[in-house]
Design a protein around this motif. Structure first.
Motif, PDB file in Angstrom:
ATOM      1  N   ARG A   1      -0.479   3.782  -6.850  1.00  0.00           N
ATOM      2  CA  ARG A   1      -1.501   3.664  -7.611  1.00  0.00           C
ATOM      3  C   ARG A   1      -2.608   4.639  -7.329  1.00  0.00           C
ATOM      4  O   ARG A   1      -3.043   5.072  -6.482  1.00  0.00           O
ATOM      5  CB  ARG A   1      -2.114   2.288  -7.290  1.00  0.00           C
TER       6      ARG A   1
ATOM      7  N   GLY B   1      -9.448  -0.904  -2.044  1.00  0.00           N
ATOM      8  CA  GLY B   1      -8.691   0.392  -2.097  1.00  0.00           C
ATOM      9  C   GLY B   1      -7.203   0.026  -1.760  1.00  0.00           C
ATOM     10  O   GLY B   1      -6.544   0.988  -1.541  1.00  0.00           O
ATOM     11  N   ARG B   2      -6.964  -0.973  -1.767  1.00  0.00           N
ATOM     12  CA  ARG B   2      -5.408  -1.313  -1.507  1.00  0.00           C
ATOM     13  C   ARG B   2      -5.032  -0.762   0.124  1.00  0.00           C
ATOM     14  O   ARG B   2      -4.008  -0.438   0.367  1.00  0.00           O
ATOM     15  CB  ARG B   2      -4.411  -0.786  -2.671  1.00  0.00           C
ATOM     16  N   VAL B   3      -6.063  -0.885   0.641  1.00  0.00           N
ATOM     17  CA  VAL B   3      -5.865  -0.626   2.271  1.00  0.00           C
ATOM     18  C   VAL B   3      -5.387  -1.901   3.204  1.00  0.00           C
ATOM     19  O   VAL B   3      -6.112  -2.848   2.979  1.00  0.00           O
ATOM     20  CB  VAL B   3      -6.958   0.175   2.560  1.00  0.00           C
TER      21      VAL B   3
ATOM     22  N   PRO C   1      -3.362   6.968  -1.909  1.00  0.00           N
ATOM     23  CA  PRO C   1      -2.316   6.838  -2.950  1.00  0.00           C
ATOM     24  C   PRO C   1      -0.848   7.322  -2.051  1.00  0.00           C
ATOM     25  O   PRO C   1      -0.802   8.226  -1.526  1.00  0.00           O
ATOM     26  CB  PRO C   1      -2.542   7.861  -3.970  1.00  0.00           C
TER      27      PRO C   1
ATOM     28  N   SER D   1       0.772  -1.209  -0.122  1.00  0.00           N
ATOM     29  CA  SER D   1      -0.001   0.112  -0.035  1.00  0.00           C
ATOM     30  C   SER D   1       0.719   1.211  -0.067  1.00  0.00           C
ATOM     31  O   SER D   1       0.420   2.237  -0.467  1.00  0.00           O
ATOM     32  CB  SER D   1      -0.917   0.000   1.327  1.00  0.00           C
TER      33      SER D   1
ATOM     34  N   ASP E   1      -5.473   4.930  -8.112  1.00  0.00           N
ATOM     35  CA  ASP E   1      -6.982   4.514  -7.559  1.00  0.00           C
ATOM     36  C   ASP E   1      -7.044   4.023  -6.259  1.00  0.00           C
ATOM     37  O   ASP E   1      -8.028   3.626  -5.732  1.00  0.00           O
ATOM     38  CB  ASP E   1      -7.675   3.467  -8.695  1.00  0.00           C
ATOM     39  N   SER E   2      -5.893   3.909  -5.633  1.00  0.00           N
ATOM     40  CA  SER E   2      -5.740   3.243  -4.142  1.00  0.00           C
ATOM     41  C   SER E   2      -6.778   4.378  -3.378  1.00  0.00           C
ATOM     42  O   SER E   2      -6.787   5.653  -3.523  1.00  0.00           O
ATOM     43  CB  SER E   2      -4.400   3.599  -3.502  1.00  0.00           C
TER      44      SER E   2
ATOM     45  N   GLU F   1      -7.162  -5.229  -3.721  1.00  0.00           N
ATOM     46  CA  GLU F   1      -7.620  -4.597  -5.041  1.00  0.00           C
ATOM     47  C   GLU F   1      -8.852  -3.859  -4.733  1.00  0.00           C
ATOM     48  O   GLU F   1      -9.317  -2.611  -4.955  1.00  0.00           O
ATOM     49  CB  GLU F   1      -7.421  -5.154  -6.251  1.00  0.00           C
TER      50      GLU F   1
END
Ligand SMILES: Cc1cc2nc3c(=O)[nH]c(=O)nc-3n(C[C@H](O)[C@H](O)[C@H](O)COP(=O)(O)OP(=O)(O)OC[C@H]3O[C@@H](n4cnc5c(N)ncnc54)[C@H](O)[C@@H]3O)c2cc1C
Length: 243
Positions: A200, A239-241, A206, A195, A202-203, A236
């Motif tokens: 990214r 939100g890649r959290v 970011p 992360s 779209d994270s 994914e």
């Protein structure tokens, strides 16, 4: 790429990342999560209902129930410049073992940015963008880096040849020198790393990592996604959290 001009010195613009050992699967997450509600349950039961398994992993990720993602282990072998290792080793939830500069002579392998590496930083802290350098800037970076590394390694070997200890002689070597290590983590620690170390847009949050550690992180992510596809998809989708 090897540099034929100076004895044994090698210049590289890439990184090595190999998954050498793992005990990591989506079933490990499900097994750990279901003990909360079902007590001990077999892996066969878990695999019997894939849709439900996918839903449970997504729920854990979305609601940030992170501990079931800790029941896994992956060991990566990494070769990268020392400045990448300095950033990497800030991630305290990994275990590390790195080659020693005290017990062995360090190999003359140095980083030089590839022509694709964007060279010029614009904007203010937190809002940086990186753009291509001019051909003149690229030539300057390549030549200055190579010359500086050659000079440093020459000084290093001169000291070794004069009988100076390796731990003292290495003082002159730059952070562009390649090192190697084993880095072991679980999936939760890896998600935190990804992360922060993969850019990214779209994270949900970011991050703007240095390109060279991102090259390592991208390779790690590919190999992890193959081991734990449902977990990776949920990472994914949410939100890649890090959960
Ligand atoms: C783009 C970018 C720029 C950076 N710039 C700088 C910089 O200029 N200077 C600098 O010093 N560092 C910098 N860092 C490093 C950064 O501050 C973190 O040290 C690094 O990203 C590791 O993150 P982490 O602590 O979440 O990871 P880990 O150490 O792997 O920790 C994972 C998680 O465990 C928990 N945790 C671990 N240890 C503790 C603790 N002691 N107390 C409470 N919770 C804990 C936290 O929830 C943490 O998120 C930068 C990182 C990035 C990605």
């Amino acid at each position: 790429m090897a540099d034929g001009n100076v004895n044994e010195i090698e210049f590289r613009d890439d990184v090595t990342v190999e998954l050498i050992k793992s005990a990591a699967s989506d079933a490990d997450v499900l097994w750990a999560a279901r003990v909360s509600t079902k007590g001990e349950s077999s892996l066969a039961e878990i695999e019997a209902d894939p849709e439900r398994s996918k839903g449970l992993i997504n729920f854990l990720m979305r609601d940030r129930h992170g501990t079931p993602f800790e029941h896994s282990s992956m060991t990566f072998y990494v070769q990268a410049p020392i400045f990448v290792f300095r950033e990497f080793m800030r991630h305290r939830t990994f275990s590390y073992n790195e080659e020693s500069g005290r017990y062995r002579r360090l190999e003359p392998v140095f980083y030089v940015p590839s022509p694709e590496r964007k060279l010029v930083q614009e904007g203010r802290p937190g809002k940086y963008v990186f753009v291509d350098g001019t051909p003149e800037q690229y030539k300057l970076v390549t030549e200055a880096t190579k010359e500086s590394c050659r000079q440093a390694y020459r000084a290093y070997t001169e000291m070794l040849d004069a009988g100076v200890a390796r731990e003292v002689a290495r003082t002159v070597l730059p952070v562009g020198l390649y090192s190697s290590m084993y880095a072991t983590c679980n999936a939760r620690a890896l998600m935190n790393f990804l992360s922060l170390r993969v850019k990214r847009e779209d994270s949900a949050f970011p991050s703007f990592p240095q390109r060279e550690i991102e090259m390592v992180a991208e390779r790690m992510e590919e190999q992890w996604a193959a081991l734990m596809p449902l977990t990776h998809a949920a990472f994914e989708a949410n939100g890649r959290v890090c959960p």
